[in-house]
Scaffold this motif. Structure first.
Motif, mmCIF file in Angstrom:
data_model
loop_
_atom_site.group_PDB
_atom_site.id
_atom_site.type_symbol
_atom_site.label_atom_id
_atom_site.label_comp_id
_atom_site.label_asym_id
_atom_site.label_seq_id
_atom_site.Cartn_x
_atom_site.Cartn_y
_atom_site.Cartn_z
ATOM 1 N N CYS A 191 0.826 -1.211 0.000
ATOM 2 C CA CYS A 191 0.000 0.000 0.000
ATOM 3 C C CYS A 191 0.862 1.264 0.000
ATOM 4 O O CYS A 191 0.347 2.352 -0.258
ATOM 5 N N VAL A 200 2.092 2.424 2.771
ATOM 6 C CA VAL A 200 1.540 3.092 3.948
ATOM 7 C C VAL A 200 2.429 2.823 5.156
ATOM 8 O O VAL A 200 2.833 1.687 5.387
ATOM 9 N N ARG A 247 -16.255 -9.245 6.852
ATOM 10 C CA ARG A 247 -16.201 -7.799 7.035
ATOM 11 C C ARG A 247 -16.587 -7.535 8.487
ATOM 12 O O ARG A 247 -17.533 -8.170 9.004
ATOM 13 N N ILE A 249 -5.903 0.286 -1.276
ATOM 14 C CA ILE A 249 -4.882 0.899 -0.429
ATOM 15 C C ILE A 249 -5.556 1.320 0.867
ATOM 16 O O ILE A 249 -6.551 2.054 0.853
ATOM 17 N N VAL A 250 -5.050 0.825 1.981
ATOM 18 C CA VAL A 250 -5.660 1.103 3.282
ATOM 19 C C VAL A 250 -4.682 1.923 4.130
ATOM 20 O O VAL A 250 -3.560 1.486 4.365
ATOM 21 N N SER A 251 -5.131 3.082 4.543
ATOM 22 C CA SER A 251 -4.302 3.968 5.364
ATOM 23 C C SER A 251 -4.972 4.177 6.714
ATOM 24 O O SER A 251 -6.201 4.204 6.791
ATOM 25 N N GLU A 252 -4.170 4.347 7.745
ATOM 26 C CA GLU A 252 -4.720 4.695 9.057
ATOM 27 C C GLU A 252 -4.471 6.174 9.316
ATOM 28 O O GLU A 252 -3.364 6.670 9.090
ATOM 29 N N GLU A 296 -5.100 9.585 11.965
ATOM 30 C CA GLU A 296 -5.297 9.929 13.371
ATOM 31 C C GLU A 296 -6.318 11.040 13.505
ATOM 32 O O GLU A 296 -5.972 12.195 13.814
ATOM 33 N N LEU A 320 -14.169 3.732 1.873
ATOM 34 C CA LEU A 320 -14.867 3.360 3.099
ATOM 35 C C LEU A 320 -14.117 4.036 4.236
ATOM 36 O O LEU A 320 -12.900 3.832 4.380
ATOM 37 N N ASP A 342 -13.648 3.871 7.693
ATOM 38 C CA ASP A 342 -13.952 2.821 8.658
ATOM 39 C C ASP A 342 -13.343 3.170 10.021
ATOM 40 O O ASP A 342 -12.115 3.107 10.183
ATOM 41 N N ILE A 369 -11.799 3.158 13.686
ATOM 42 C CA ILE A 369 -11.125 2.226 14.610
ATOM 43 C C ILE A 369 -11.612 2.535 16.023
ATOM 44 O O ILE A 369 -11.969 1.656 16.782
ATOM 45 N N ARG A 409 -9.294 7.531 15.554
ATOM 46 C CA ARG A 409 -8.584 6.954 14.407
ATOM 47 C C ARG A 409 -9.586 6.297 13.463
ATOM 48 O O ARG A 409 -10.626 5.794 13.890
ATOM 49 N N GLN A 440 -9.621 3.942 9.440
ATOM 50 C CA GLN A 440 -8.915 3.422 8.265
ATOM 51 C C GLN A 440 -9.631 3.930 7.031
ATOM 52 O O GLN A 440 -10.862 3.810 6.939
ATOM 53 N N VAL A 458 -10.248 2.946 3.506
ATOM 54 C CA VAL A 458 -10.127 1.815 2.579
ATOM 55 C C VAL A 458 -10.441 2.358 1.193
ATOM 56 O O VAL A 458 -11.596 2.635 0.859
#
Lengths: 118, 383
Positions: free
Chosen positions: A16, A18, B70, B210-213, B215, B302, B304, B306, B310, B312, B314
């Motif tokens: 990713c 990331v 999911r 691609i999944v990012s977290e 803050e 998405l 999403d 946490i 925070r 994610q 998606v």
């Protein structure tokens, strides 16, 4: 201009592109689990400021046993992942190996996500 | 002309409900709804347990028995294609003693099963959820001296089926709803459903996820996505070619559409839809469909959560061929750049909100999409 303090732990998903910086070792593992749930991707530990020497061995049981000297009530699973990262293992690979060794009875969790050698 | 005054946490002002009038100074959710962990716990029930939530894309499970899992809030579900080629959703919970049955299986790496089997005591279910078999130990009382075999009741296949989760679709997009008596997806999606279903979305395959977290609270990002007042100053590469003055933000009951007009016309081959613009749909509470103006493909976000601080992101990208061309890969990279710019903005905003200084933000006149977003959140909390 303020300078952000460097966090002791960091991980990356190269697929990713990331990165994730965290204050605790186990948060690296939590990041892996969340990321893997959505993507199936593995992640690599890219920074780990761990107290004490990291055991110079590939053997997971020995790594946990030696690290235990520095921790009460088990070694955080993220610290184990960080130690194994220096041997070229991804977080997913380490967690899989931990599971396999736990199933032999040689490792246990005195508390959640903390490991001790039997 | 209305006069407005910032509501600081200085002991002088009190927060108020989100005013339906965007010209009022109390036109935004009080800040604590972004930072209080109790609010997120409430949202699990009152938002993510009440409205239609995006669960995934049907193209990722094309064959009978294909499934993915999911997790929404604390609820883990299995989305599976059954023997009638219908996509259904079930709680990933065995009817026997409540064990989770299948391992977490992302939509990007689906699995296939002829039946769903719980590994604990091997209760086995058909793809329509009905109980198909149990081990012999559930049919007699061989280990229990207090019971005769004839005392053992039969396990009816339907009465002991998996718990199905209500599901519906907008084209290939699967949504689920956990409420007992929810509004229909048609009502929640409004005109967005017909608009999207008029497009050949099924012809496109998931090419990248691609999944990012990030803050910040999920609503902080949702609000940022929903307006472009920040674009001129913060997305300078992206706005090259966009005529922001001619763009329009359209608000509907539970969704809003950001129409971004291009300064110069773009070939029809570079869009799926007819309109000569990019159309970004936001469907309450946390799903977007990004109909690009300059790529023969589309994307979804998405948002999403946490926890309260925070989430994610998606980000899925769909193209005709899942192997991206050089131009498509460059398009995704540009999209990632836009995301990173937005992440910096929302994390900065959230840092400020968390300091506790601001009691209630105020929205500008062209942030009417964000106003709608905040009103819907308030409506959900008060229901």
């Amino acid at each position: 201009m303020s300078q952000q303090r460097r966090t002791p732990f960091a991980a990356t998903c190269t697929a990713c592109g990331v990165d994730r910086e965290t204050a605790s070792a186990n948060e690296i593992v939590a990041f892996y689990r969340r990321h893997h749930r959505h993507t199936g991707h593995d992640v690599e530990v890219t920074r780990a400021d761990v107290d004490g020497d990291v055991p110079d061995t590939d053997d997971l049981e020995t790594v946990v046993a030696e690290l235990e000297e520095h921790y009460e009530e088990g070694v955080p699973i993220g610290v184990v992942a960080a130690a194994m990262a220096r041997r070229g293992r991804s977080v997913g690979e380490t967690l899989e190996e931990i599971h396999e060794v736990r199933m032999t009875g040689a490792l246990y969790e005195p508390r959640h996500d903390h490991l001790a050698a039997f | 002309m209305p006069y407005s005054m910032t509501r600081w946490n200085d002991g002088l002002d009190e927060v108020e409900r989100v005013s339906p009038d965007i010209t009022d100074e109390t036109n935004a959710l009080p800040a604590r709804y972004f930072t209080d962990p109790d609010v997120y716990e409430m949202e699990k029930q009152k938002v993510f347990g009440q409205y239609w939530i995006y669960a995934g894309h049907t193209n990722c499970i094309p064959e009978v028995g294909d499934y993915y899992t999911r997790t929404i809030g604390d609820r883990e579900i299995i989305v599976v294609r059954d023997h009638d080629d219908e996509v259904r959703a079930f709680y990933n919970v065995c009817a026997h003693r409540g064990s989770a049955m299948v391992d977490e299986t992302p939509m990007t790496d689906p699995d296939n099963a002829r039946r769903i089997r719980c590994p604990y005591h091997l209760w086995t279910y058909d793809l329509d959820g009905s109980l198909t078999s149990t081990p012999a130990s559930f049919e007699d009382a061989r280990l229990n001296p207090d019971l005769e075999d004839e005392d053992v009741g039969e396990l009816d296949a339907e009465e002991n089926a998996l718990m199905e989760v209500r599901s519906d679709r907008i084209g290939p997009f699967v949504f689920v709803n956990f409420a007992e008596d929810p509004m229909s997806l048609d009502e929640q999606a409004g005109t967005m459903k017909a608009e999207l279903e008029a497009l050949p979305l099924e012809e496109y395959q998931l090419a990248r996820r691609i999944v990012s977290e990030v803050e910040c609270n999920w609503k902080t990002f949702g609000g940022n996505y929903s307006e472009c007042d920040h674009c001129q100053a913060n997305h300078q590469d992206w706005i090259t070619g966009i005529a922001l003055d001619e763009s329009e933000l359209e608000v509907n009951d539970y969704h809003w559409v950001l129409h971004y007009t291009h300064a110069e016309d773009v070939d029809d081959e570079m869009r799926i839809h007819d309109e000569h613009e990019a159309k970004f749909y936001y469907l309450w509470p946390n799903f977007t469909v990004n109909m690009y103006g300059t790529a023969d493909g589309y994307g979804t976000y998405l948002i999403d959560p946490i926890d309260e601080e925070r989430f994610q992101l998606v980000a899925d990208y769909y193209f005709k061929d899942p192997d991206l061309s050089e131009e498509e890969a460059e398009f995704v990279r540009t999209s990632r750049q836009l995301q990173e710019e937005d992440f910096e903005l929302v994390e900065r905003q959230y840092r400020g909100l968390r300091s506790g200084a601001l009691a209630q933000a105020q929205l500008g006149p062209n942030e009417h999409t964000v106003h709608k977003f905040h009103l819907l959140a308030q409506e959900a909390y008060e229901a």
